[in-house]
Design an enzyme around this catalytic site. Structure first.
Site, PDB file in Angstrom:
ATOM      1  N   HIS A  37       8.150 -14.092 -24.344  1.00 14.12           N
ATOM      2  CA  HIS A  37       7.722 -14.960 -25.449  1.00 14.12           C
ATOM      3  C   HIS A  37       8.647 -14.766 -26.660  1.00 14.12           C
ATOM      4  O   HIS A  37       9.018 -15.727 -27.334  1.00 14.12           O
ATOM      5  CB  HIS A  37       6.295 -14.615 -25.892  1.00 14.12           C
ATOM      6  CG  HIS A  37       5.237 -14.851 -24.854  1.00 14.12           C
ATOM      7  ND1 HIS A  37       4.489 -13.846 -24.311  1.00 14.12           N
ATOM      8  CD2 HIS A  37       4.795 -15.996 -24.269  1.00 14.12           C
ATOM      9  CE1 HIS A  37       3.616 -14.337 -23.445  1.00 14.12           C
ATOM     10  NE2 HIS A  37       3.786 -15.653 -23.398  1.00 14.12           N
ATOM     11  N   GLY A 147       9.816 -21.691 -21.625  1.00 11.98           N
ATOM     12  CA  GLY A 147      10.550 -20.794 -20.742  1.00 11.98           C
ATOM     13  C   GLY A 147      10.764 -21.378 -19.351  1.00 11.98           C
ATOM     14  O   GLY A 147       9.893 -22.080 -18.826  1.00 11.98           O
ATOM     15  N   GLN A 153       6.473 -26.581 -15.298  1.00 11.19           N
ATOM     16  CA  GLN A 153       5.893 -26.942 -16.604  1.00 11.19           C
ATOM     17  C   GLN A 153       6.987 -27.431 -17.554  1.00 11.19           C
ATOM     18  O   GLN A 153       6.805 -28.430 -18.266  1.00 11.19           O
ATOM     19  CB  GLN A 153       5.193 -25.719 -17.188  1.00 11.19           C
ATOM     20  CG  GLN A 153       4.777 -25.869 -18.637  1.00 11.19           C
ATOM     21  CD  GLN A 153       4.026 -24.657 -19.139  1.00 11.19           C
ATOM     22  OE1 GLN A 153       2.851 -24.490 -18.830  1.00 11.19           O
ATOM     23  NE2 GLN A 153       4.675 -23.794 -19.900  1.00 11.19           N
ATOM     24  N   SER A 185       5.279 -11.404 -17.493  1.00 14.99           N
ATOM     25  CA  SER A 185       4.162 -12.346 -17.527  1.00 14.99           C
ATOM     26  C   SER A 185       2.967 -11.643 -18.145  1.00 14.99           C
ATOM     27  O   SER A 185       2.751 -10.449 -17.893  1.00 14.99           O
ATOM     28  CB  SER A 185       3.813 -12.789 -16.096  1.00 14.99           C
ATOM     29  OG  SER A 185       2.541 -13.411 -16.084  1.00 14.99           O
ATOM     30  N   SER A 186       2.183 -12.381 -18.922  1.00 10.88           N
ATOM     31  CA  SER A 186       0.960 -11.796 -19.485  1.00 10.88           C
ATOM     32  C   SER A 186       0.049 -11.322 -18.364  1.00 10.88           C
ATOM     33  O   SER A 186      -0.711 -10.367 -18.518  1.00 10.88           O
ATOM     34  CB  SER A 186       0.227 -12.839 -20.331  1.00 10.88           C
ATOM     35  OG  SER A 186       1.106 -13.396 -21.280  1.00 10.88           O
ATOM     36  N   ARG A 187       0.126 -12.016 -17.226  1.00 13.49           N
ATOM     37  CA  ARG A 187      -0.757 -11.679 -16.106  1.00 13.49           C
ATOM     38  C   ARG A 187      -0.414 -10.331 -15.480  1.00 13.49           C
ATOM     39  O   ARG A 187      -1.255  -9.748 -14.786  1.00 13.49           O
ATOM     40  CB  ARG A 187      -0.681 -12.766 -15.034  1.00 13.49           C
ATOM     41  CG  ARG A 187      -1.291 -14.086 -15.473  1.00 13.49           C
ATOM     42  CD  ARG A 187      -0.988 -15.173 -14.449  1.00 13.49           C
ATOM     43  NE  ARG A 187      -1.495 -16.463 -14.873  1.00 13.49           N
ATOM     44  CZ  ARG A 187      -2.712 -16.930 -14.572  1.00 13.49           C
ATOM     45  NH1 ARG A 187      -3.522 -16.208 -13.843  1.00 13.49           N
ATOM     46  NH2 ARG A 187      -3.086 -18.118 -14.999  1.00 13.49           N
TER      47      ARG A 187
HETATM   48  P1  AMP Z   1       2.357 -18.479 -21.587  1.00 13.62           P
HETATM   49  O1  AMP Z   1       1.864 -17.637 -22.715  1.00 13.62           O
HETATM   50  O2  AMP Z   1       2.368 -17.779 -20.275  1.00 13.62           O
HETATM   51  O3  AMP Z   1       1.718 -19.844 -21.553  1.00 13.62           O
HETATM   52  O4  AMP Z   1       3.894 -18.749 -21.898  1.00 13.62           O
HETATM   53  C1  AMP Z   1       4.300 -19.334 -23.103  1.00 13.62           C
HETATM   54  C2  AMP Z   1       5.766 -19.685 -23.010  1.00 13.62           C
HETATM   55  O5  AMP Z   1       6.525 -18.509 -22.752  1.00 13.62           O
HETATM   56  C3  AMP Z   1       6.061 -20.649 -21.854  1.00 13.62           C
HETATM   57  O6  AMP Z   1       7.038 -21.595 -22.281  1.00 13.62           O
HETATM   58  C4  AMP Z   1       6.590 -19.724 -20.785  1.00 13.62           C
HETATM   59  O7  AMP Z   1       7.459 -20.360 -19.873  1.00 13.62           O
HETATM   60  C5  AMP Z   1       7.329 -18.702 -21.614  1.00 13.62           C
HETATM   61  N1  AMP Z   1       7.484 -17.456 -20.866  1.00 13.62           N
HETATM   62  C6  AMP Z   1       6.497 -16.739 -20.265  1.00 13.62           C
HETATM   63  N2  AMP Z   1       7.030 -15.681 -19.622  1.00 13.62           N
HETATM   64  C7  AMP Z   1       8.370 -15.731 -19.815  1.00 13.62           C
HETATM   65  C8  AMP Z   1       9.473 -14.920 -19.395  1.00 13.62           C
HETATM   66  N3  AMP Z   1       9.301 -13.847 -18.623  1.00 13.62           N
HETATM   67  N4  AMP Z   1      10.711 -15.281 -19.761  1.00 13.62           N
HETATM   68  C9  AMP Z   1      10.903 -16.398 -20.540  1.00 13.62           C
HETATM   69  N5  AMP Z   1       9.914 -17.196 -20.978  1.00 13.62           N
HETATM   70  C10 AMP Z   1       8.660 -16.869 -20.612  1.00 13.62           C
END
Ligand code: AMP
Length: 288
Positions: A37, A147, A153, A185-187
């Site tokens: 992020h 990302g 997406q 990943s947050s997960r």
């Molecule tokens: P999320 O909080 O998972 O919805 O992600 C928010 C944004 O951060 C989205 O545009 C994701 O694609 C991006 N993102 C999440 N993980 C990564 C990562 N490891 N590298 C780059 N961008 C990321």
């Protein structure tokens, strides 16, 4: 750094900055912020005067209520990470603030959204497209970063902005990985130690697929099967899909004669994980 809870206050804050002549950068997230992020924040910071981050776990894009309930949430930790990264303001609305009533209008996505993640998570991309449209509407003209981690997406958001004439410039950012290759990943926070190790199978499967493509394998079916076999060999991993597709329309080509995108999805300890990378056949200069 300001934390804004209300839509009207977010709109007013950004309008005020635009009136002062500042350009606006915007990073929509679901929180549990990590270096991936923050790389998006850096990307907009390099292009704009003001960086805003939204943190909103959007119920519309979750089909499975237990997945929505288990999604990690930690606004205090997110705020300190964002502040340290030089973010100017966070928009963290409640569900009631974002959806004071069930929406009468939702965005309906086309064929690009019906395969892969869309086929495993029906309605997911309509939920994503609806919340992204609302967040971009609230933020106004800006540079918004997404990302490549969520490759499908990203493609849908690009199509959304183009098809609905939304005055926003989309910037895409490469996947940020842990040192061992796991895509951040947050997960990942929900995985046990053993699950975290098993999850490496996703990036390994992509490496394997890329080596096959780069060494001249032209059958997308065989590349997909090799990646699936690698995922399935790990007992804690249940593969969903593993494919080699056209990087633009995400359709499997008849044969691999130009660069492809490899995408994998799998469940590890009930946590759904996705990853992807580019791969090019031998002699193609766009290898990556
Ligand atoms: P999320 O909080 O998972 O919805 O992600 C928010 C944004 O951060 C989205 O545009 C994701 O694609 C991006 N993102 C999440 N993980 C990564 C990562 N490891 N590298 C780059 N961008 C990321």
């Amino acid at each position: 750094m300001e934390i804004v809870r209300e839509r009207s206050a977010w709109r007013a804050l950004l309008d005020e900055r635009r009136l002062k002549g500042d350009t606006i950068g915007f990073v929509p997230t679901m929180g549990a912020l990590h270096a991936g992020h923050l790389s998006l924040c850096d990307a907009v910071r390099a292009r704009t005067d003001f960086v805003g981050v939204s943190i909103f776990v959007n119920p519309l894009q979750f089909g499975d209520p237990s997945d929505l309930a288990a999604y990690p949430r930690d606004l205090d930790d997110d705020a300190s990470r964002a502040e340290a990264a030089g973010v100017d303001a966070i928009f963290a609305p409640s569900v009631e603030e974002m959806y004071p009533r069930p929406p009468s209008v939702v965005v309906s996505t086309g064929p690009l959204a019906h395969r892969l993640e869309g086929s495993s998570r029906p309605g997911h991309f309509d939920g994503v497209a609806t919340v992204v449209t609302r967040l971009l509407g609230l933020s106004g003209p800006c540079v918004a970063a997404f990302g490549e981690k969520d490759y499908q997406q990203l493609a849908i958001v690009r199509a959304l902005v183009e098809d609905l004439e939304i005055p926003v410039q989309i910037v895409s950012c490469p996947i940020v990985r842990e040192p061992d290759g796991l895509a951040m990943s947050s997960r990942n926070r929900r995985l046990s130690g053993a699950g975290r190790l098993a999850a490496l199978a996703l990036s390994e499967a992509l490496e394997l697929g890329a080596r096959l493509v780069e060494s001249g394998e032209r059958s997308p079916g065989r590349v997909g099967a090799a990646m699936t076999a690698h995922l399935a060999a790990q007992p804690l991993v249940t593969p969903d899909y593993a494919v080699a597709v056209d990087p633009d329309d995400l359709v499997e080509p008849v044969e691999i004669a130009s660069p492809v995108r490899l995408l994998v999805a799998a469940t590890v300890e009930e946590v759904r994980l996705i990853d992807n990378r580019a791969a090019s056949p031998p002699g193609d200069v766009e290898a990556g």
